[in-house]
Design a protein around this motif. Structure first.
Motif, mmCIF file in Angstrom:
data_model
loop_
_atom_site.group_PDB
_atom_site.id
_atom_site.type_symbol
_atom_site.label_atom_id
_atom_site.label_comp_id
_atom_site.label_asym_id
_atom_site.label_seq_id
_atom_site.Cartn_x
_atom_site.Cartn_y
_atom_site.Cartn_z
ATOM 1 N N MET A 1 -21.101 45.336 62.128
ATOM 2 C CA MET A 1 -20.229 45.479 63.071
ATOM 3 C C MET A 1 -18.674 44.720 62.972
ATOM 4 S SD MET A 1 -19.622 47.067 65.898
ATOM 5 C CE MET A 1 -19.082 47.116 67.433
ATOM 6 N N ARG A 2 -19.030 43.409 62.338
ATOM 7 C CA ARG A 2 -17.869 42.555 62.095
ATOM 8 C C ARG A 2 -16.841 43.124 60.805
ATOM 9 N NH1 ARG A 2 -19.162 36.338 61.064
ATOM 10 N NH2 ARG A 2 -19.618 36.460 63.436
ATOM 11 N N ARG A 3 -17.625 43.877 59.967
ATOM 12 C CA ARG A 3 -17.031 44.406 58.797
ATOM 13 C C ARG A 3 -16.097 45.502 59.286
ATOM 14 N NH1 ARG A 3 -21.077 44.070 54.172
ATOM 15 N NH2 ARG A 3 -22.358 43.063 55.568
ATOM 16 N N LEU A 4 -16.759 46.432 60.111
ATOM 17 C CA LEU A 4 -16.049 47.510 60.696
ATOM 18 C C LEU A 4 -14.739 47.268 61.490
ATOM 19 C CD1 LEU A 4 -16.214 50.537 61.044
ATOM 20 C CD2 LEU A 4 -17.765 50.192 63.133
ATOM 21 N N ALA A 6 -13.068 44.535 61.316
ATOM 22 C CA ALA A 6 -12.130 43.906 60.510
ATOM 23 C C ALA A 6 -11.371 44.994 59.724
ATOM 24 C CB ALA A 6 -12.923 42.875 59.364
ATOM 25 N N ALA A 7 -12.129 45.905 59.387
ATOM 26 C CA ALA A 7 -11.331 47.054 58.661
ATOM 27 C C ALA A 7 -10.732 47.773 59.597
ATOM 28 C CB ALA A 7 -12.460 48.002 58.044
ATOM 29 N N ALA A 8 -10.879 48.130 60.768
ATOM 30 C CA ALA A 8 -10.225 48.641 61.923
ATOM 31 C C ALA A 8 -8.628 47.764 62.182
ATOM 32 C CB ALA A 8 -10.759 48.684 63.016
ATOM 33 N N LEU A 9 -9.021 46.474 62.193
ATOM 34 C CA LEU A 9 -7.894 45.546 62.633
ATOM 35 C C LEU A 9 -6.824 45.728 61.159
ATOM 36 C CD1 LEU A 9 -6.776 43.766 64.428
ATOM 37 C CD2 LEU A 9 -7.988 41.816 63.235
ATOM 38 N N ARG A 10 -7.220 45.805 60.053
ATOM 39 C CA ARG A 10 -6.349 45.826 58.908
ATOM 40 C C ARG A 10 -5.851 46.853 58.940
ATOM 41 N NH1 ARG A 10 -10.646 43.319 56.326
ATOM 42 N NH2 ARG A 10 -11.648 45.218 55.582
ATOM 43 N N ALA A 11 -6.430 48.235 59.125
ATOM 44 C CA ALA A 11 -5.822 49.589 59.148
ATOM 45 C C ALA A 11 -4.649 49.518 60.387
ATOM 46 C CB ALA A 11 -6.713 50.741 59.506
ATOM 47 N N SER A 12 -4.928 49.011 61.582
ATOM 48 C CA SER A 12 -3.877 48.926 62.502
ATOM 49 C C SER A 12 -2.804 48.210 62.184
ATOM 50 C CB SER A 12 -4.635 48.154 63.677
ATOM 51 O OG SER A 12 -3.540 47.894 64.611
ATOM 52 N N PHE A 13 -3.086 47.067 61.397
ATOM 53 C CA PHE A 13 -2.088 46.307 60.931
ATOM 54 C C PHE A 13 -1.118 46.723 59.828
ATOM 55 C CE2 PHE A 13 -3.315 42.930 63.148
ATOM 56 C CZ PHE A 13 -2.248 41.799 63.288
ATOM 57 N N ASP A 37 -9.720 35.800 60.880
ATOM 58 C CA ASP A 37 -11.066 35.359 60.858
ATOM 59 C C ASP A 37 -11.250 35.299 62.420
ATOM 60 O OD1 ASP A 37 -13.576 33.880 61.502
ATOM 61 O OD2 ASP A 37 -12.918 32.511 59.817
ATOM 62 N N ILE A 38 -11.977 36.644 62.860
ATOM 63 C CA ILE A 38 -12.052 36.961 64.386
ATOM 64 C C ILE A 38 -12.746 35.722 65.261
ATOM 65 C CG2 ILE A 38 -13.014 38.153 66.125
ATOM 66 C CD1 ILE A 38 -11.909 40.810 64.206
#
Length: 128
Positions: A1-4, A6-13, A37-38
């Motif tokens: 879940m954490r990786r998912l 993080a990936a969504a956050l990177r895509a948003s940025f 680092d959430i």
């Protein structure tokens, strides 16, 4: 879940960088911000919340200051909070059209000019 997440956050940025058309010297730090680092951020938010619970306007230092904020509606909770802080500090509240949360990256020249003006005020205050 954490990786998912993080990936969504990177895509948003990444989408935000494309939309903002950041300069290369600003796009690189913006990309690094997206790799945050959430859990560490969550701890920091809890710590800041605890510190601010007892904060009184009278406890704030009286030094030259400026409050710079993103371009938000006057009714936005963060904007109201920044307005209150600026008032408590007897400082100007500055915002630029379309400024986002990381306004030092999407408005770098304006941010630098604001910092330089504040430093001039600090220098003038310490000279007297």
């Amino acid at each position: 879940m954490r990786r998912l997440l993080a990936a969504a956050l990177r895509a948003s940025f990444a989408r935000q960088r494309r939309r903002l058309r950041l300069r290369p010297d600003c796009a690189a730090p913006h990309a690094r911000i997206g790799d945050l680092d959430i859990p560490k951020l969550a701890r920091a938010v809890r710590g800041i919340t605890a510190l601010s619970a007892g904060l009184r306007d009278a406890d704030l230092p009286r030094v030259p200051a400026v409050v710079v904020t993103a371009d938000r509606k006057p009714t936005d909770a963060i904007r109201r909070s920044h307005t209150r802080l600026a008032s408590a500090l007897d400082a100007p509240l500055i915002s630029w059209p379309d400024a986002a949360h990381n306004l030092q990256l999407d408005h770098p020249d304006e941010t630098l000019a604001t910092v330089r003006e504040l430093l001039r005020r600090v220098k003038a205050a310490t000279a007297s």
